[in-house]
Design an enzyme around this catalytic site. Structure first.
Site, mmCIF file in Angstrom:
data_model
loop_
_atom_site.group_PDB
_atom_site.id
_atom_site.type_symbol
_atom_site.label_atom_id
_atom_site.label_comp_id
_atom_site.label_asym_id
_atom_site.label_seq_id
_atom_site.Cartn_x
_atom_site.Cartn_y
_atom_site.Cartn_z
ATOM 1 C CB SER A 153 2.514 -10.415 9.491
ATOM 2 O OG SER A 153 3.621 -9.714 8.968
ATOM 3 C CE1 TYR B 10 5.215 -11.575 14.644
ATOM 4 C CE2 TYR B 10 5.597 -10.973 12.351
ATOM 5 C CZ TYR B 10 4.883 -10.821 13.526
ATOM 6 O OH TYR B 10 3.838 -9.925 13.586
#
Length: 255
Positions: free
Chosen positions: A147, A160
């Site tokens: 990500s 995360y």
């Protein structure tokens, strides 16, 4: 992308894509399948698997669908076993499964949430490859889906983001460990309007803010992510390993 503009880079190849019945995972499976590959899709829910199978088969894609919660050891093993039993080999694995059970600051995140983040986002990627590695062909390819948040974990996605940072290091380490027969690379998507990212991208003000942070002034699409992943997984990237491609419209990406 129009089907007529898609090549056939995966003819005769077998690809496993985890968490692949919706969103980015589905688009990756679809792209590989449209390029001639046999794809194995999976999800935690049978209903999602059935719906995705129907869509892919309607496009003439050779596909096997299985229920697989990546944290379930028996289901992971079954995913590999059923793939090998049906197709006799594995050429590509795209590790896409992820979870974000908490939007708390890191030091306020509950231990159970920390455990789930590390387990789903990092640990299970390793365990899946441990099961799969004996069946990987020479010239095989692994792609992790990280990500943009791996580079500068934002508030609300901080832990995360840290787990996604770990995938960048895992890519480097496994590329060394699995060479020369298997390439290992990574895609770091920017923000894409999917069910997973709905709480961010469905907020109009937040969406516009994210768009403004990109040079291209738009959010990404699942097809954008699938195209980059397919490139890394294919023989077009045969001399690329240990690398991360950022697909984020020009958002800053530097550790």
């Amino acid at each position: 992308m129009e089907k007529s503009k898609i090549g056939r880079r995966f003819e005769g190849k077998v690809a496993i894509v985890t968490a692949s019945t919706q969103g980015i995972g589905f688009a990756i499976a679809q792209r590989i399948g449209l390029e001639g590959g046999s794809v194995v899709i999976s999800s935690r829910r049978q209903r999602n698997v059935d719906e995705a199978l129907k869509k892919l088969k309607a496009q003439g894609i050779e596909v096997l669908g299985l229920v697989c919660h990546v944290s379930n050891a028996q289901q992971r093993k079954n995913l590999i076993d059923q793939t090998v039993q049906k197709y006799g080999k594995i050429d590509v694995i795209v590790s896409n499964a992820a979870a974000n059970p908490s939007i708390d600051a890191i030091l306020k995140t509950q231990e159970a949430a920390l455990d789930k983040l590390w387990e789903i986002n990092v640990k299970t990627s390793i365990l899946l490859l441990k099961d799969a590695s004996p069946h990987l062909r020479e010239g095989s390819s692994i792609v992790f889906i990280s990500s943009i948040s791996a580079f500068q974990p934002p508030a609300g996605l901080a832990m995360y983001g840290v787990t996604k940072t770990a995938l960048l290091g895992l890519t480097k380490a496994l590329a060394n460990e699995m060479a020369p027969h298997t390439r290992v690379n990574c895609v770091a998507p920017g923000f894409v309007p999917t069910h997973f990212a709905e709480y961010i991208t469905s907020n109009e003000a937040m969406r516009k803010s994210l768009e403004e942070q990109t040079l291209l002034k738009r959010l990404g699409t699942t097809e954008d992510m699938a195209a980059a992943t397919a490139f890394l997984a294919s023989d077009d990237a045969s001399y690329i390993t240990g690398e991360t491609i950022v697909v984020a419209g020009g958002m800053p990406s530097r550790l």
